[in-house]
Design a protein around this motif. Structure first.
Motif, PDB file in Angstrom:
ATOM      1  N   LYS A   1       0.820  -1.216   0.000  1.00 38.54           N
ATOM      2  CA  LYS A   1       0.000   0.000   0.000  1.00 38.54           C
ATOM      3  C   LYS A   1       0.857   1.270   0.000  1.00 38.54           C
ATOM      4  O   LYS A   1       0.535   2.256  -0.642  1.00 38.54           O
TER       5      LYS A   1
ATOM      6  N   ILE B   1       1.639   3.957  -3.019  1.00 38.70           N
ATOM      7  CA  ILE B   1       0.662   3.990  -4.119  1.00 38.70           C
ATOM      8  C   ILE B   1       0.064   5.399  -4.149  1.00 38.70           C
ATOM      9  O   ILE B   1      -0.283   5.948  -3.113  1.00 38.70           O
ATOM     10  N   PRO B   2      -0.047   5.995  -5.332  1.00 37.88           N
ATOM     11  CA  PRO B   2      -0.653   7.335  -5.381  1.00 37.88           C
ATOM     12  C   PRO B   2      -2.078   7.322  -4.833  1.00 37.88           C
ATOM     13  O   PRO B   2      -2.727   6.271  -4.799  1.00 37.88           O
ATOM     14  N   ARG B   3      -2.558   8.493  -4.435  1.00 38.61           N
ATOM     15  CA  ARG B   3      -3.853   8.543  -3.749  1.00 38.61           C
ATOM     16  C   ARG B   3      -5.029   8.504  -4.709  1.00 38.61           C
ATOM     17  O   ARG B   3      -6.160   8.330  -4.292  1.00 38.61           O
TER      18      ARG B   3
ATOM     19  N   PHE C   1     -13.598  -2.082  -7.793  1.00 41.31           N
ATOM     20  CA  PHE C   1     -12.760  -3.140  -7.233  1.00 41.31           C
ATOM     21  C   PHE C   1     -12.923  -3.259  -5.713  1.00 41.31           C
ATOM     22  O   PHE C   1     -13.548  -2.412  -5.076  1.00 41.31           O
TER      23      PHE C   1
ATOM     24  N   HIS D   1      -9.043  -5.206  -1.186  1.00 44.12           N
ATOM     25  CA  HIS D   1      -8.798  -6.499  -0.514  1.00 44.12           C
ATOM     26  C   HIS D   1      -7.662  -6.416   0.497  1.00 44.12           C
ATOM     27  O   HIS D   1      -7.613  -7.197   1.433  1.00 44.12           O
ATOM     28  N   GLY D   2      -6.768  -5.467   0.295  1.00 43.44           N
ATOM     29  CA  GLY D   2      -5.614  -5.368   1.179  1.00 43.44           C
ATOM     30  C   GLY D   2      -5.936  -4.778   2.545  1.00 43.44           C
ATOM     31  O   GLY D   2      -5.132  -4.906   3.477  1.00 43.44           O
ATOM     32  N   THR D   3      -7.067  -4.119   2.669  1.00 46.80           N
ATOM     33  CA  THR D   3      -7.394  -3.463   3.942  1.00 46.80           C
ATOM     34  C   THR D   3      -8.755  -3.886   4.499  1.00 46.80           C
ATOM     35  O   THR D   3      -9.121  -3.457   5.591  1.00 46.80           O
TER      36      THR D   3
ATOM     37  N   ARG E   1     -12.398   9.360   0.028  1.00 45.89           N
ATOM     38  CA  ARG E   1     -12.079   8.175  -0.780  1.00 45.89           C
ATOM     39  C   ARG E   1     -11.277   7.175   0.054  1.00 45.89           C
ATOM     40  O   ARG E   1     -10.524   6.372  -0.505  1.00 45.89           O
TER      41      ARG E   1
ATOM     42  N   GLY F   1     -13.688   0.193  -4.198  1.00 44.16           N
ATOM     43  CA  GLY F   1     -12.996   1.339  -4.769  1.00 44.16           C
ATOM     44  C   GLY F   1     -13.373   1.518  -6.224  1.00 44.16           C
ATOM     45  O   GLY F   1     -13.897   0.596  -6.867  1.00 44.16           O
TER      46      GLY F   1
ATOM     47  N   LEU G   1      -3.812   0.912  -8.035  1.00 47.27           N
ATOM     48  CA  LEU G   1      -4.260  -0.330  -7.405  1.00 47.27           C
ATOM     49  C   LEU G   1      -3.102  -1.229  -7.009  1.00 47.27           C
ATOM     50  O   LEU G   1      -2.115  -1.351  -7.730  1.00 47.27           O
ATOM     51  N   LEU G   2      -3.324  -1.872  -5.893  1.00 48.68           N
ATOM     52  CA  LEU G   2      -2.383  -2.856  -5.366  1.00 48.68           C
ATOM     53  C   LEU G   2      -2.362  -4.091  -6.282  1.00 48.68           C
ATOM     54  O   LEU G   2      -3.408  -4.472  -6.818  1.00 48.68           O
TER      55      LEU G   2
ATOM     56  N   THR H   1      -5.397  -6.896  -6.850  1.00 47.83           N
ATOM     57  CA  THR H   1      -6.723  -6.341  -6.529  1.00 47.83           C
ATOM     58  C   THR H   1      -7.820  -7.042  -7.344  1.00 47.83           C
ATOM     59  O   THR H   1      -7.719  -7.124  -8.569  1.00 47.83           O
TER      60      THR H   1
HETATM   61  N1  SAH Z   1      -9.429   5.604  -6.760  1.00 51.10           N
HETATM   62  C1  SAH Z   1      -9.929   4.744  -5.687  1.00 51.10           C
HETATM   63  C2  SAH Z   1      -8.902   4.532  -4.586  1.00 51.10           C
HETATM   64  C3  SAH Z   1      -8.557   5.769  -3.830  1.00 51.10           C
HETATM   65  S1  SAH Z   1      -7.674   5.399  -2.415  1.00 51.10           S
HETATM   66  C4  SAH Z   1     -11.204   5.320  -5.130  1.00 51.10           C
HETATM   67  O1  SAH Z   1     -11.364   6.526  -5.134  1.00 51.10           O
HETATM   68  O2  SAH Z   1     -12.048   4.539  -4.693  1.00 51.10           O
HETATM   69  C5  SAH Z   1      -6.135   5.052  -3.153  1.00 51.10           C
HETATM   70  C6  SAH Z   1      -5.415   4.142  -2.250  1.00 51.10           C
HETATM   71  O3  SAH Z   1      -6.021   2.877  -2.289  1.00 51.10           O
HETATM   72  C7  SAH Z   1      -4.009   3.913  -2.666  1.00 51.10           C
HETATM   73  O4  SAH Z   1      -3.181   4.878  -2.082  1.00 51.10           O
HETATM   74  C8  SAH Z   1      -3.738   2.525  -2.137  1.00 51.10           C
HETATM   75  O5  SAH Z   1      -3.012   2.608  -0.957  1.00 51.10           O
HETATM   76  C9  SAH Z   1      -5.107   1.944  -1.840  1.00 51.10           C
HETATM   77  N2  SAH Z   1      -5.367   0.689  -2.511  1.00 51.10           N
HETATM   78  C10 SAH Z   1      -5.278   0.419  -3.828  1.00 51.10           C
HETATM   79  N3  SAH Z   1      -5.635  -0.859  -4.057  1.00 51.10           N
HETATM   80  C11 SAH Z   1      -5.952  -1.401  -2.856  1.00 51.10           C
HETATM   81  C12 SAH Z   1      -6.384  -2.684  -2.441  1.00 51.10           C
HETATM   82  N4  SAH Z   1      -6.583  -3.664  -3.314  1.00 51.10           N
HETATM   83  N5  SAH Z   1      -6.596  -2.887  -1.116  1.00 51.10           N
HETATM   84  C13 SAH Z   1      -6.403  -1.893  -0.225  1.00 51.10           C
HETATM   85  N6  SAH Z   1      -5.991  -0.665  -0.555  1.00 51.10           N
HETATM   86  C14 SAH Z   1      -5.765  -0.413  -1.857  1.00 51.10           C
END
Ligand code: SAH
Length: 249
Positions: free
Chosen positions: A31, A34-36, A73, A76-78, A104, A113, A138-139, A142
């Motif tokens: 994580k 990764i850009p926001r 998506f 899944h990582g959190t 977000r 997401g 995305l991780l 994902t």
């Molecule tokens: N564009 C998306 C995600 C924004 S948050 C939205 O607005 O819904 C962006 C962050 O999601 C990233 O910084 C990364 O840390 C996190 N992220 C990306 N893929 C993820 C995953 N599969 N599980 C958990 N966190 C993830």
């Protein structure tokens, strides 16, 4: 092929079960860094690997007409970490709390997401269809629940108000590479031709926690892109130096 209907009706109460239609291959292995949001790092290239019933060219007919796609998506990582009604958006320096639905944040009641990514090309293969995308946030691994075309006339609202997230985050940092890192990049050129640009675009976003920003910081940070561990250190408040790039294996 017969265009047979697939049953979606086995749904009870207010609980819905979805199966992933694809997984993502991404350079981002963790994580951290990764850009926001998508689009901030155009050199981040990934692949959508369609699976099961979705791994079928018919689902994609016409998609090549669209330059960008929405990916829906699972975080899944959190998801195991649950959620709280209030979160601290990094955009507010981590000091202020906002309602989770006003952000977000990845920690949501339903850990779903959505990201717009650029569709670069599709490599159709009898066994495996791959959508090549860029600008992803995305991780790796994902799970993708849905893919939809991005439709500018409706999705791009240039006069919309976005409060604390009106502007793209400011990028005040400049990135330099050590002599060692330049040598390592040269060795990796064949395998990862855009690695330098990817590292620069990621570090310019300043992935450090919000409370570290605008403070003197001599910590050596590490992030994993592809199978590489990349170490960097702040040289001043605005200067980042990539020190070392080495294989994780
Ligand atoms: N564009 C998306 C995600 C924004 S948050 C939205 O607005 O819904 C962006 C962050 O999601 C990233 O910084 C990364 O840390 C996190 N992220 C990306 N893929 C993820 C995953 N599969 N599980 C958990 N966190 C993830």
């Amino acid at each position: 092929m017969n265009n047979k209907k697939i049953d979606n009706t086995k749904i009870n109460n207010n609980s819905y079960q979805f199966n992933a239609i694809a997984t993502i291959k991404s350079p981002y292995q963790e994580k951290f860094a990764i850009p926001r949001q998508p689009g901030l790092v155009s050199a981040a290239k990934g692949q959508i690997i369609l699976q099961g019933k979705a791994n079928n060219n018919e689902l994609l007919r016409g998609i090549e007409q669209f330059s960008h796609l929405w990916l829906i998506f699972v975080f899944h990582g959190t998801l195991a970490q649950g959620w709280k009604p209030l979160v601290r958006p990094p955009r507010l320096g981590g000091n202020e709390k906002m309602g989770v639905l006003a952000t977000r944040s990845t920690f949501r009641p339903n850990p779903i997401g959505m990201s717009v990514v650029k569709l670069d090309k599709i490599t159709p293969n009898k066994q495996q269809i791959i959508l090549h995308i860029s600008g992803l946030d995305l991780l790796n691994g994902t799970p993708i629940l849905d893919i939809k075309p991005y439709i500018p006339y409706s999705d791009a609202l240039t006069t919309a108000q976005a409060g604390f997230a009106q502007q793209a985050p400011q990028t005040l940092l400049s990135v330099e590479f050590s002599t060692l890192a330049i040598k390592q990049l040269a060795e990796l050129k064949q395998q990862h031709p855009e690695l330098k640009l990817l590292i620069e675009q990621v570090l310019v976003q300043d992935p450090r926690p919000a409370y570290k920003q605008e403070k003197v910081d001599d910590k050596v940070y590490g992030m994993t892109l592809y199978d590489l561990n990349i170490q960097w250190q702040m040289q001043s408040l605005t200067q980042v130096k990539v020190i070392n790039i080495e294989s994780c294996n």
